[in-house]
Design a protein around this motif. Structure first.
Motif, PDB file in Angstrom:
ATOM      1  N   ALA A 233      13.814 -32.997  72.158  1.00  0.00           N
ATOM      2  CA  ALA A 233      13.964 -31.847  71.264  1.00  0.00           C
ATOM      3  C   ALA A 233      13.744 -32.238  69.815  1.00  0.00           C
ATOM      4  CB  ALA A 233      15.350 -31.236  71.439  1.00  0.00           C
ATOM      5  N   LEU A 234      12.952 -31.424  69.121  1.00  0.00           N
ATOM      6  CA  LEU A 234      12.774 -31.570  67.686  1.00  0.00           C
ATOM      7  C   LEU A 234      13.831 -30.783  66.924  1.00  0.00           C
ATOM      8  CD1 LEU A 234       8.880 -31.200  67.477  1.00  0.00           C
ATOM      9  CD2 LEU A 234      10.240 -33.305  67.575  1.00  0.00           C
ATOM     10  N   ARG A 235      14.440 -29.795  67.616  1.00  0.00           N
ATOM     11  CA  ARG A 235      15.509 -29.001  67.028  1.00  0.00           C
ATOM     12  C   ARG A 235      16.576 -28.781  68.089  1.00  0.00           C
ATOM     13  NH1 ARG A 235      11.448 -24.456  65.057  1.00  0.00           N
ATOM     14  NH2 ARG A 235      12.827 -23.156  66.319  1.00  0.00           N
ATOM     15  N   ARG A 270      16.938 -38.762  61.621  1.00  0.00           N
ATOM     16  CA  ARG A 270      15.604 -38.290  62.029  1.00  0.00           C
ATOM     17  C   ARG A 270      15.364 -36.847  61.623  1.00  0.00           C
ATOM     18  NH1 ARG A 270      17.470 -43.135  63.318  1.00  0.00           N
ATOM     19  NH2 ARG A 270      15.686 -44.485  63.742  1.00  0.00           N
ATOM     20  N   GLU A 271      16.295 -36.254  60.906  1.00  0.00           N
ATOM     21  CA  GLU A 271      16.177 -34.875  60.417  1.00  0.00           C
ATOM     22  C   GLU A 271      15.880 -33.888  61.546  1.00  0.00           C
ATOM     23  OE1 GLU A 271      13.278 -35.316  57.211  1.00  0.00           O
ATOM     24  OE2 GLU A 271      14.943 -35.391  55.787  1.00  0.00           O
ATOM     25  N   ILE A 272      16.575 -34.090  62.655  1.00  0.00           N
ATOM     26  CA  ILE A 272      16.482 -33.137  63.761  1.00  0.00           C
ATOM     27  C   ILE A 272      17.267 -31.892  63.371  1.00  0.00           C
ATOM     28  CG2 ILE A 272      17.120 -32.722  66.166  1.00  0.00           C
ATOM     29  CD1 ILE A 272      16.637 -35.806  66.541  1.00  0.00           C
ATOM     30  N   THR A 273      16.607 -30.777  63.384  1.00  0.00           N
ATOM     31  CA  THR A 273      17.158 -29.555  62.811  1.00  0.00           C
ATOM     32  C   THR A 273      18.270 -28.956  63.657  1.00  0.00           C
ATOM     33  OG1 THR A 273      15.030 -29.080  61.782  1.00  0.00           O
ATOM     34  CG2 THR A 273      16.558 -27.241  62.006  1.00  0.00           C
ATOM     35  N   LEU A 274      19.327 -28.520  62.979  1.00  0.00           N
ATOM     36  CA  LEU A 274      20.419 -27.792  63.620  1.00  0.00           C
ATOM     37  C   LEU A 274      20.210 -26.299  63.370  1.00  0.00           C
ATOM     38  CD1 LEU A 274      23.433 -30.011  62.472  1.00  0.00           C
ATOM     39  CD2 LEU A 274      22.126 -30.175  64.609  1.00  0.00           C
ATOM     40  N   PHE A 299      29.834 -26.153  59.512  1.00  0.00           N
ATOM     41  CA  PHE A 299      28.571 -25.982  58.789  1.00  0.00           C
ATOM     42  C   PHE A 299      28.575 -26.751  57.468  1.00  0.00           C
ATOM     43  CE2 PHE A 299      25.531 -24.175  55.928  1.00  0.00           C
ATOM     44  CZ  PHE A 299      24.470 -23.750  56.712  1.00  0.00           C
ATOM     45  N   ASP A 300      29.617 -26.534  56.668  1.00  0.00           N
ATOM     46  CA  ASP A 300      29.623 -27.154  55.338  1.00  0.00           C
ATOM     47  C   ASP A 300      29.738 -28.675  55.435  1.00  0.00           C
ATOM     48  OD1 ASP A 300      29.644 -26.733  52.407  1.00  0.00           O
ATOM     49  OD2 ASP A 300      31.608 -27.691  52.559  1.00  0.00           O
ATOM     50  N   LEU A 301      30.530 -29.154  56.379  1.00  0.00           N
ATOM     51  CA  LEU A 301      30.643 -30.597  56.586  1.00  0.00           C
ATOM     52  C   LEU A 301      29.270 -31.190  56.898  1.00  0.00           C
ATOM     53  CD1 LEU A 301      32.260 -33.244  57.168  1.00  0.00           C
ATOM     54  CD2 LEU A 301      32.450 -32.431  59.541  1.00  0.00           C
ATOM     55  N   LEU A 302      28.551 -30.569  57.802  1.00  0.00           N
ATOM     56  CA  LEU A 302      27.243 -31.078  58.200  1.00  0.00           C
ATOM     57  C   LEU A 302      26.251 -30.994  57.038  1.00  0.00           C
ATOM     58  CD1 LEU A 302      27.205 -29.438  61.729  1.00  0.00           C
ATOM     59  CD2 LEU A 302      27.521 -31.871  61.231  1.00  0.00           C
ATOM     60  N   TYR A 303      26.327 -29.923  56.293  1.00  0.00           N
ATOM     61  CA  TYR A 303      25.455 -29.760  55.117  1.00  0.00           C
ATOM     62  C   TYR A 303      25.736 -30.852  54.088  1.00  0.00           C
ATOM     63  CZ  TYR A 303      23.634 -27.466  50.853  1.00  0.00           C
ATOM     64  OH  TYR A 303      22.978 -27.174  49.678  1.00  0.00           O
ATOM     65  N   GLN A 304      27.012 -31.064  53.783  1.00  0.00           N
ATOM     66  CA  GLN A 304      27.360 -32.063  52.774  1.00  0.00           C
ATOM     67  C   GLN A 304      26.991 -33.478  53.215  1.00  0.00           C
ATOM     68  OE1 GLN A 304      28.242 -31.118  49.843  1.00  0.00           O
ATOM     69  NE2 GLN A 304      28.588 -28.966  50.371  1.00  0.00           N
ATOM     70  N   LEU A 305      26.969 -33.715  54.521  1.00  0.00           N
ATOM     71  CA  LEU A 305      26.630 -35.042  55.040  1.00  0.00           C
ATOM     72  C   LEU A 305      25.118 -35.262  55.154  1.00  0.00           C
ATOM     73  CD1 LEU A 305      29.312 -35.497  57.846  1.00  0.00           C
ATOM     74  CD2 LEU A 305      29.208 -36.666  55.628  1.00  0.00           C
ATOM     75  N   GLY A 306      24.344 -34.249  54.839  1.00  0.00           N
ATOM     76  CA  GLY A 306      22.902 -34.427  54.806  1.00  0.00           C
ATOM     77  C   GLY A 306      22.154 -34.069  56.066  1.00  0.00           C
ATOM     78  N   PHE A 307      22.796 -33.379  57.009  1.00  0.00           N
ATOM     79  CA  PHE A 307      22.080 -32.907  58.185  1.00  0.00           C
ATOM     80  C   PHE A 307      21.122 -31.778  57.780  1.00  0.00           C
ATOM     81  CE2 PHE A 307      25.670 -35.029  60.049  1.00  0.00           C
ATOM     82  CZ  PHE A 307      25.241 -35.474  61.293  1.00  0.00           C
ATOM     83  N   ARG A 308      20.046 -31.643  58.534  1.00  0.00           N
ATOM     84  CA  ARG A 308      19.109 -30.559  58.254  1.00  0.00           C
ATOM     85  C   ARG A 308      19.644 -29.282  58.898  1.00  0.00           C
ATOM     86  NH1 ARG A 308      12.734 -31.225  59.282  1.00  0.00           N
ATOM     87  NH2 ARG A 308      12.815 -32.176  57.210  1.00  0.00           N
ATOM     88  N   ALA A 351      11.072 -27.140  59.457  1.00  0.00           N
ATOM     89  CA  ALA A 351      11.316 -27.271  60.901  1.00  0.00           C
ATOM     90  C   ALA A 351      10.527 -26.290  61.746  1.00  0.00           C
ATOM     91  CB  ALA A 351      12.806 -27.078  61.180  1.00  0.00           C
ATOM     92  N   ALA A 352       9.827 -25.364  61.125  1.00  0.00           N
ATOM     93  CA  ALA A 352       9.081 -24.357  61.871  1.00  0.00           C
ATOM     94  C   ALA A 352       8.053 -25.019  62.785  1.00  0.00           C
ATOM     95  CB  ALA A 352       8.385 -23.396  60.909  1.00  0.00           C
ATOM     96  N   PHE A 353       7.847 -24.425  63.943  1.00  0.00           N
ATOM     97  CA  PHE A 353       6.877 -24.958  64.900  1.00  0.00           C
ATOM     98  C   PHE A 353       5.473 -24.452  64.547  1.00  0.00           C
ATOM     99  CE2 PHE A 353      10.168 -25.595  68.546  1.00  0.00           C
ATOM    100  CZ  PHE A 353      10.612 -26.757  67.929  1.00  0.00           C
ATOM    101  N   LEU A 354       5.028 -24.873  63.370  1.00  0.00           N
ATOM    102  CA  LEU A 354       3.737 -24.472  62.837  1.00  0.00           C
ATOM    103  C   LEU A 354       2.970 -25.709  62.378  1.00  0.00           C
ATOM    104  CD1 LEU A 354       4.720 -21.414  60.578  1.00  0.00           C
ATOM    105  CD2 LEU A 354       3.498 -21.322  62.762  1.00  0.00           C
ATOM    106  N   PRO A 355       1.651 -25.598  62.219  1.00  0.00           N
ATOM    107  CA  PRO A 355       0.894 -26.705  61.632  1.00  0.00           C
ATOM    108  C   PRO A 355       1.390 -27.017  60.220  1.00  0.00           C
ATOM    109  CG  PRO A 355      -0.585 -25.125  62.673  1.00  0.00           C
ATOM    110  CD  PRO A 355       0.789 -24.498  62.654  1.00  0.00           C
ATOM    111  N   LEU A 356       1.145 -28.233  59.775  1.00  0.00           N
ATOM    112  CA  LEU A 356       1.635 -28.688  58.477  1.00  0.00           C
ATOM    113  C   LEU A 356       1.196 -27.769  57.346  1.00  0.00           C
ATOM    114  CD1 LEU A 356       3.061 -30.771  56.706  1.00  0.00           C
ATOM    115  CD2 LEU A 356       0.935 -32.108  56.707  1.00  0.00           C
TER     116      LEU A 356
END
Length: 373
Positions: A233-235, A270-274, A299-308, A351-356
């Motif tokens: 999974a990428l997300r 690895r910046e796997i999106t939540l 949510f805020d804990l994860l945000y402050q810790l640098g999760f995507r 994180a969108a499943f689109l071309p770069l």
């Protein structure tokens, strides 16, 4: 078009959250019907509803979904899927869906749905995908006629408890040039690990079609591990229970130390999106380990810790919500300002499943829209 959405302002009242450009990554087609459309479609097929006016029916869904259990929450979909079994019903629902996203300021949305749940009146898997895409195209055209633009991708979902994962994966690849951008598995999470769908995930990896997996909602770290290992999974669909792998230690001198376990470390680094959905996470009991109020949400804990982290609605009908409302609720709970909301949208664009190139265009649109707020 649907009725005008309620307006939400950031503290101070100077900035309308409604007007900000947004990206929706986790939004279920069968969880976003207008009550009025359900009534019309049910009448056309002779399907009995628990209420026959739009306001009462909307309230029924919100009440039943607010159960604290994902299993009970999912039962409300028996009604929405019942009116999505014909070509006409699928086209209508998809068109409404796109119009409602655009009315909420969404500029890119990925709509996920399970084709295998829409075969009850004789349509084939390919026919239901084509019907939804017809509705998507009609919705995009309707939005354009009203002076706005929206881009949409389909995420085809396989149900975890069924044995059609590979078949749905092949369906997704077959339609990757007809609106499909990725694959998902959903449904009852506990007891139905991602490894059960390993053949589908192996096939998708060979075909280079991106995957998001519902995990860390009704089950914990083992589910997330399976999504990452078996699903590649990428997300993570929700993924909120990744916080179970975060240890917070407070010392007597008021110092706080945070330690990430191996799964949390991997997901963050690895910046796997939540794909977090605050209201839904409360309704299904996904955050029960931390509390039963939005302030308790990790949510805020994860945000402050640098999760995507990204903000999503999950099911707008069941949660009686919009993406704007979810952002407003988080802003009220955690004192987020416009810069924080911009980060969440930039995370979603990345994180969108689109071309770069398309993701970079989304990023530019978000930056420009927030600059003009």
């Amino acid at each position: 078009m649907n009725t005008t959405p309620q307006e939400y302002l950031l503290p101070g009242g100077a900035i309308s959250i409604n007007a900000l450009p947004k990206i929706a990554l986790h939004d279920h087609l069968d969880g976003g019907l207008r009550p009025s459309t359900i009534i019309e479609l049910a009448d056309s097929i002779g399907f009995e509803l628990p209420a026959t006016d739009a306001a009462s029916l909307g309230a029924w869904f919100a009440d039943r979904a607010n159960s604290g259990s994902l299993v009970e929450y999912l039962k409300t979909f028996d009604i929405t899927t019942a009116v999505m079994q014909t070509h006409e019903g699928l086209v209508r629902v998809a068109r409404d869906f796109i119009e409602d996203l655009a009315a909420d300021g969404v500029i890119y949305g990925e709509i996920r749905w399970a084709p295998e749940q829409h075969l009850g009146r004789g349509l084939s898997l390919d026919q239901v995908v084509e019907a939804v895409q017809e509705g998507v195209d009609a919705g995009i055209e309707s939005v354009a006629q009203n002076g706005s633009r929206i881009k949409i991708g389909q995420l085809l979902t396989a149900m975890r408890h069924a044995d059609r994962g590979l078949e749905i994966a092949e369906l997704a690849v077959r339609h990757r040039n007809n609106g499909v951008v990725g694959f998902d598995i959903a449904g009852a999470e506990l007891g139905f690990p991602a490894r059960n769908q390993r053949a589908a995930f192996d096939y998708l990896a060979q075909e280079f079609l991106p995957v998001t997996v519902h995990a860390g909602e009704a089950d914990g770290l083992d589910s997330i591990r399976g999504a990452l290992f078996d699903g590649r999974a990428l997300r993570l669909g929700h993924g909120v229970r990744i916080a179970e792998d975060v240890t917070i230690q407070r010392e007597d001198d008021a110092s706080t130390f945070v330690t990430l376990g191996p799964i949390a470390q991997w997901v963050r680094d690895r910046e796997i999106t939540l794909e977090l959905s605050p209201s839904s996470n409360l309704q299904t009991g996904a955050i029960a380990a931390w509390g039963d109020d939005l302030l308790d949400h990790p949510f805020d804990l994860l945000y402050q810790l640098g999760f995507r982290v990204t903000v999503n609605t999950d099911n707008r009908l069941m949660s009686n919500t919009t993406l704007t409302k979810e952002l407003a609720l988080l802003s009220d709970a955690f004192s987020y300002d416009v810069d924080d909301l911009e980060v969440f949208q930039l995370n979603a664009a990345a994180a969108a499943f689109l071309p770069l190139d398309d993701r970079e265009e989304l990023t530019d649109a978000i930056i420009a829209g927030f600059a003009n707020a």
